[in-house]
Each structure stands twice: as C-alpha cells, then as structure tokens.
Design an enzyme around this catalytic site. Structure first.
Site, PDB file in Angstrom:
ATOM      1  N   CYS A  93     -37.153 -22.739  40.347  1.00 21.25           N
ATOM      2  CA  CYS A  93     -38.568 -22.442  40.589  1.00 21.25           C
ATOM      3  C   CYS A  93     -39.267 -21.923  39.336  1.00 21.25           C
ATOM      4  O   CYS A  93     -40.408 -22.316  39.064  1.00 21.25           O
ATOM      5  CB  CYS A  93     -38.684 -21.414  41.711  1.00 21.25           C
ATOM      6  SG  CYS A  93     -40.386 -20.934  42.096  1.00 21.25           S
ATOM      7  N   CYS A 192     -37.205 -16.253  48.795  1.00 26.03           N
ATOM      8  CA  CYS A 192     -38.505 -16.138  49.456  1.00 26.03           C
ATOM      9  C   CYS A 192     -38.635 -17.040  50.673  1.00 26.03           C
ATOM     10  O   CYS A 192     -39.298 -16.677  51.647  1.00 26.03           O
ATOM     11  CB  CYS A 192     -39.637 -16.400  48.463  1.00 26.03           C
ATOM     12  SG  CYS A 192     -39.710 -18.090  47.828  1.00 26.03           S
TER      13      CYS A 192
END
Length: 352
Positions: A93, A192
């Site tokens: 990410c 997340c």
C-alpha cells in the site's frame, strides 16, 4: 507551486496529528487529507482527522481511493494467500496507493511536499545524488521496513518529522501540550481492512477456497488434517490440533501445489539463506555485486548480518551469518547498511 506547502496524511491518530503540528510550527502551510481506502478504515478516522485539523486551524479534505486500494492492495493480498504466501499489505500500500495518491493530491492542491507520521527519516546524499531512507531515531518504533519500496520520486517530496523524535512519550506530550484529543488515542495495530483479524472469513468472502488438506512431516507422512492453507503461516504452533508427537510441532512451510502444510520441530524453522523477488532499491539503482548488510525478514524481527547477492530477473539471494527463524514467503527481506535502507524484496523461497 509554493515550496512551503505540504499535504499531511491524517488518520486522527496521535502520530499523524503531531506530524501536522510540527510542520505547522516549522513554518509550512499545512493541508490535511484522509485517504478513504476502505469501509472499515474510514469508520471514525476521517471525523477524528477533521477535528484535529480544525483544532490546528488547517484546511482538510477526504479523498476517495477505495478503487485503487481494492485493486492494488486487497486483490494482491487475496492472490498471495491463495498461492500459499503470507503477505504484508502495508508494504504494498505505501508505494502503490498511500504515497502515490497523496502526491497526486498534493499536485492537485499545489503542495510541494507530502508528509506522514511514520517513524523514519529521509535524507539527500549529494555524493550519491540519491534520496536515502533511514531508520527513525526512535528505534523501538522505526517504520523504515514498511517504506522500503518507495521510489526516488516519492522520497524526494516526502517529509517525516516524527523520524527525529526519540520516544512515543515525547510525541504524546507534544499533542497534550497543544490540547489535541489524539494525545490519549490508542495506537492501531490492525490491518485496516481486517479490523477483526479474521483472515479466513475475509478470504472466503472473496472467493478463496479454504480447502482442507493434509498436515505432513518432512518425509511426507500424514499427521492430520488442516483447514486450508491461508489459516497458517511459517512458525505457527498454536491451533494445529495435531497430537501424538514427542516434541512440539510448528508450521515449517505451505505447499500450494499439493495443498499440504509441512510440520516439524522448531529447529527446522531456521535457515541460513533465502531468495527474494521483485527487488526494489533505494541506495542504488540495482544490486550488481554482493554486499554486506543486515537483513530484517519481517517487521517485528531483529536484524541479522548477511551477504546479499544479485540473481537474474529482479531477484537476490541472502546468506545469513547465523540462521534466522521462520522466514515466510510473502514477507519482505529488507537490507540495511547501519541506519540506511538499501532496499529489499519479497521472500519467495527460504532454505536450499
């Protein structure tokens, strides 16, 4: 573009909030942004970040990036687990989404820089004519491992003020002194998009078949049945449900080809070599000859002295001075020279 304008990635947590505070105090014109990456990550974070930005008196925006996050991070995570790997989605990410999209947003808003609350440092080396990534002063919180795939273009515009702070207590104290609510907010430890940590349910919902198979020993003898390869990782001992062994059994490796999980004694978890692929280098353009370094094989691991040597096809081999425990394919091998990150790659094979 004004050179003092910076876009700060804000999550509502103490680190990103203090990052914005420090840059504001240093004279930068700060704008806060929250990247909306997924439903679970968005819950509460944008509101907390907006409140922090209002307290600091800085502009704030939310940018929707769920499509890119799903494509670049979640899909990669699912593919890796389906293939028998143990991925680290934050590493993927940071380069492909977080900093890529933050810098695009910075361009759109006329900001010269982007900044986050990571514990790491960026310095320019005039002799090498390269931007270098270095460990944070707070070695207990150092996050340089997670940033090793950043490019020169990304590093050249990145500000990491928390990299100079030597303790988390000092960060919280700064927030408290400024009257920021984030001073007491707990650190997030979760991936997340997996706030409940239920990997199996997440993968099953995305079409990954959790196909039961055999636990076997290194000679191929069947020891029991497993629940599906994604439920296990190298070094795991708990939750195997296999008895009758004279010694504790650990997951040594997963074999996607025949859907088996190999178990054995802890001593067999150690290896003195590995191969990594999809190399990404910071301190130089490419690894062209063997280099002495120290290597981390996962974020929570210590460093082990080693020699890294180039292999064809963007791969490299690491030979450790002393064996390392549970090198898991899919995790990253990150190379250091002192406090400088040389680069790294994804582990694809451990052992011979």
């Amino acid at each position: 573009m004004e050179n003092n304008r910076v876009l700060v990635g804000m999550s509502g947590g103490v680190d990103s909030t203090v990052c914005a505070l420090l840059l504001q105090r240093a004279g930068y014109a700060v704008t806060g942004v929250t990247l909306d990456l997924c439903a679970s990550a968005a819950a509460g974070s944008a509101e907390d970040a907006r409140a922090a930005a209002e307290k600091l008196g800085v502009p704030f925006a939310v940018r929707a990036e769920r499509e890119a996050f799903a494509r670049e991070v979640v899909d990669d995570f699912v593919r890796a687990y389906a293939a028998g790997y143990t991925p680290n989605p934050c590493v993927v990410c940071n380069r492909a989404v977080k900093f890529e999209k933050m810098l695009a947003a910075a361009d759109a808003l006329g900001c010269a820089f982007a900044a986050t609350g990571h514990y790491a440092r960026v310095e320019y080396d005039a002799e090498r004519r390269r931007w270098l990534l270095k460990k944070g002063r707070n070695l207990a919180k150092d996050q340089s491992y997670m940033l090793y795939r950043l490019t020169q273009a990304q590093l050249s515009r990145l500000l990491l003020p928390l990299g100079e702070i030597e303790s988390k207590d000092a960060v919280r104290a700064l927030a408290a002194e400024a009257g920021l609510a984030a001073a007491e907010k707990k650190d997030s430890q979760d991936i997340c998009f997996l706030p409940d940590g239920d990997y199996a349910a997440f993968l099953r919902a995305r079409g990954v078949a959790l196909t039961p198979g055999d636990f076997v020993d290194e000679q191929g003898r069947v020891l029991g049945r497993h629940k599906g390869l994604p439920c296990y990782t190298a070094g795991q001992r708990k939750g195997l449900g296999v008895g009758g062994s004279p010694y504790p059994l650990y997951v040594l490796r997963k074999n996607a080809a025949d859907n088996t999980v190999v178990l054995g004694p802890e001593a067999r978890l150690y290896t003195d070599r590995l191969v990594a692929e999809r190399a990404s280098w910071i301190a130089f353009d490419d690894l062209t000859e063997p280099v002495r370094c120290a290597v981390k094989i996962r974020y929570s691991a210590g460093e082990t002295p080693a020699v890294a040597a180039p292999l064809p096809g963007g791969r490299f081999e690491v030979r450790f001075d002393a064996p390392v425990r549970a090198a898991a394919p899919g995790q990253s091998a990150v190379l250091y020279d002192g406090d400088t990150v040389l680069g790294g790659g994804f582990i694809c094979r451990a052992g011979e």
